[in-house]
Design an enzyme around this catalytic site. Structure first.
Site, PDB file in Angstrom:
ATOM      1  N   CYS A   1       1.059  -1.403   0.014  1.00  0.00           N
ATOM      2  CA  CYS A   1       0.011   0.125  -0.048  1.00  0.00           C
ATOM      3  C   CYS A   1       0.857   1.225   0.012  1.00  0.00           C
ATOM      4  O   CYS A   1       1.394   1.451   0.998  1.00  0.00           O
ATOM      5  CB  CYS A   1      -1.028   0.034   1.262  1.00  0.00           C
TER       6      CYS A   1
ATOM      7  N   CYS B   1      -5.179   5.879  -3.898  1.00  0.00           N
ATOM      8  CA  CYS B   1      -4.658   4.702  -3.820  1.00  0.00           C
ATOM      9  C   CYS B   1      -3.181   4.918  -4.303  1.00  0.00           C
ATOM     10  O   CYS B   1      -2.980   5.186  -5.313  1.00  0.00           O
ATOM     11  CB  CYS B   1      -5.214   3.584  -4.702  1.00  0.00           C
TER      12      CYS B   1
END
Length: 262
Positions: free
Chosen positions: A74, A197
């Protein structure tokens, strides 16, 4: 048992972070993770990040999706964890940490975190999309009007299609406007649109250079997510491989508190 947690966000992608260097938290407690990520009955977040020890590294990053499952890299969470590590006393000019996809470098300049992503060598050119892995798997589709798109509905269809249902994929819709990219992302594990993201921004920037046949060399691309601006700096090589990929943006502390653990 009460545990101290720290809430961070990177361009609206928000995380509950714990210092787990004493291995108190069991990463298999999926129900607990899912409960505290719930935005009505818990603290609320896109995921949980654990700061852990790793031999030969400054720290290890463990990322758990909002559904409780351990996930892949991430990017926004990585930037947040670098600032959290500094808050926890790991204070260095340059960081080297371990994540699900391997080793990452990072450094902080003022309030901005520079996070080095993995090299990307393979991108699949579909009929009207790009598919690539930037630490997490991504589907990138360029559209004419990203603002009006029903990202949750369209993203869910692609994520749950026969090609991706078993492993899942993150789905990004991208529009080029005024020299920059606008991006919205549906994330697997969260199973909804998120405000940002990091690995998706990375995938979108790389896909843009391929979509438009940009020449080999250093490129800096600005992308706007729902939660704010990120910059992607990379070197594109003649054989369409990408190195020195830096994801640049904030990793901001929001608040801290106590939460019941099991």
């Amino acid at each position: 048992m009460l545990l101290k947690f720290y809430k961070y966000q990177g361009t609206g992608n928000d995380f509950i972070i714990f210092d787990n260097r004493n291995n108190i938290i069991d990463k298999n407690e999926r129900a607990w993770v899912e409960n505290i990520c719930d935005r009505r009955f818990g603290i609320g977040a896109d995921g949980v990040i654990l700061l852990e020890n790793a031999i030969g590294f400054d720290f290890k990053m463990v990322y758990l999706n909002a559904d409780g499952g351990e996930s892949s890299m991430c990017g926004n969470g990585g930037r947040c964890l670098v600032n959290f590590a500094h808050k926890m006393g790991i204070q260095k000019q340059y960081y080297k940490f371990l994540a699900a996809d391997g080793e990452h470098d990072a450094y902080v300049n003022s309030d901005t975190v520079f996070l080095k992503m993995h090299n990307v060598e393979v991108a699949k050119d579909g009929t009207d999309y790009w598919e690539l892995n930037t630490g997490s798997p991504h589907y990138v589709k360029f559209v004419s009007d990203v603002k009006s798109l029903d990202v949750k509905s369209e993203g869910r269809k692609i994520r749950n299609s026969d090609s991706y249902a078993e492993e899942g994929i993150n789905v990004n819709f991208v529009q080029y406007k005024d020299g920059e990219l606008l991006i919205r992302t549906y994330e697997r594990g969260v199973e909804d649109e998120t405000f940002s993201c990091g690995t998706g921004v990375t995938a979108a920037a790389i896909s843009w250079t391929l979509e438009n046949g940009l020449e080999a060399g250093t490129h800096e691309i600005t992308l706007h997510t729902l939660g704010g601006k990120l910059v992607l700096r990379l070197i594109k090589h003649a054989e369409d491989t990408f190195t020195d990929i830096w994801l640049i943006g904030p990793g901001t502390f929001v608040y801290e508190g106590l939460v019941e653990y099991l």
